[in-house]
Write a protein that holds these residues in place. Structure first.
Motif, PDB file in Angstrom:
ATOM      1  N   LYS A  46     -27.940 -12.526 -50.309  1.00  0.00           N
ATOM      2  CA  LYS A  46     -27.483 -12.948 -51.643  1.00  0.00           C
ATOM      3  C   LYS A  46     -27.877 -11.971 -52.751  1.00  0.00           C
ATOM      4  N   THR A  50     -20.958 -13.372 -56.718  1.00  0.00           N
ATOM      5  CA  THR A  50     -19.835 -14.032 -56.046  1.00  0.00           C
ATOM      6  C   THR A  50     -18.579 -14.059 -56.910  1.00  0.00           C
ATOM      7  N   ASP A  51     -18.640 -13.501 -58.098  1.00  0.00           N
ATOM      8  CA  ASP A  51     -17.508 -13.618 -59.013  1.00  0.00           C
ATOM      9  C   ASP A  51     -16.785 -12.302 -59.276  1.00  0.00           C
ATOM     10  N   GLY A 110     -16.815 -15.751 -51.516  1.00  0.00           N
ATOM     11  CA  GLY A 110     -16.709 -17.133 -51.954  1.00  0.00           C
ATOM     12  C   GLY A 110     -18.066 -17.799 -52.065  1.00  0.00           C
ATOM     13  N   ALA A 111     -18.126 -18.897 -52.775  1.00  0.00           N
ATOM     14  CA  ALA A 111     -19.376 -19.641 -52.934  1.00  0.00           C
ATOM     15  C   ALA A 111     -19.870 -20.181 -51.594  1.00  0.00           C
ATOM     16  N   ASP A 112     -18.949 -20.345 -50.629  1.00  0.00           N
ATOM     17  CA  ASP A 112     -19.315 -20.845 -49.304  1.00  0.00           C
ATOM     18  C   ASP A 112     -19.841 -19.743 -48.381  1.00  0.00           C
ATOM     19  N   GLY A 113     -19.924 -18.496 -48.880  1.00  0.00           N
ATOM     20  CA  GLY A 113     -20.433 -17.388 -48.089  1.00  0.00           C
ATOM     21  C   GLY A 113     -19.388 -16.677 -47.258  1.00  0.00           C
TER      22      GLY A 113
END
Length: 147
Positions: A46, A50-51, A110-113
Motif C-alpha cells: 500500500k 488508489t486514485d 481499485g479500493a479492493d486491491g
C-alpha cells in the motif's frame, strides 16, 4: 513617480502575473498526466495511491490467466517474485502476452486491491524486459538477462 514609469511597472507586474498563472496551469496539467511505475511489492504494501493512473510491471504468474466465456474480460496476476497483484483487463491482449513472461500494465488500483488495467504491454523478444520491471525483479533477487 512619473505616469510613464507607473504604466511600465503596471505592465511588468501584469506580465509576471500572467506568466505565473500560465506556469501554474501547465505544471498542474503535467502533474495530472504523469504515470509512475510501481512494483507489485509497492502495491501490496500500500505504498501507492488508489486514485491515480500508474504502471505495474513484473512477470505474469503461471496459472493465473482466466478468460471470461465469450468475452474480452481477462484476469491474471503480475508478480515481482515477492508479491503479486491481481489484474483485470477488458480488451484484446498482445500476441506475446503469456504466463511467466514480462509485462507492464497501466491503469488504476481499485479500493479492493484489484488493478483495473486500461493497457497491457508485453515483451517483444526473448531477452527484452522493460527496464523498470527488470530493476524490480533484480531487487527481489531474480536475475534478469538484458541484451
Amino acid at each position: 513617480m512619473h505616469p510613464q514609469r507607473k504604466k511600465r511597472l503596471l505592465l511588468v507586474v501584469a506580465a509576471l502575473a500572467v506568466i505565473g498563472i500560465a506556469s501554474a496551469l501547465i505544471l498542474n496539467a503535467f502533474r495530472s498526466n504523469l504515470v509512475f511505475f510501481h512494483t507489485p511489492t509497492e502495491v501490496a504494501t500500500k505504498q501507492v495511491a488508489t486514485d491515480r493512473t500508474l504502471r505495474i510491471g513484473g512477470l505474469v504468474v503461471p496459472g493465473s490467466i482466466e478468460r471470461s466465456a465469450g468475452g474480452l474480460q481477462v484476469s491474471f496476476a503480475v508478480s515481482d517474485k515477492v508479491h503479486s497483484v491481481p489484474v483485470r483487463y477488458q480488451g484484446i491482449l498482445p500476441d506475446l502476452f503469456n504466463e511467466g513472461k514480462g509485462t507492464v500494465v497501466q491503469g488504476v488500483l481499485g479500493a479492493d486491491g484489484v488493478f483495473q488495467a486500461s493497457q497491457v504491454l508485453a515483451k517483444h523478444d526473448e531477452n527484452y524486459m522493460p527496464p523498470e520491471a527488470a530493476d524490480a525483479l533484480e531487487r527481489a533477487g531474480q536475475t534478469v538477462v538484458q541484451p
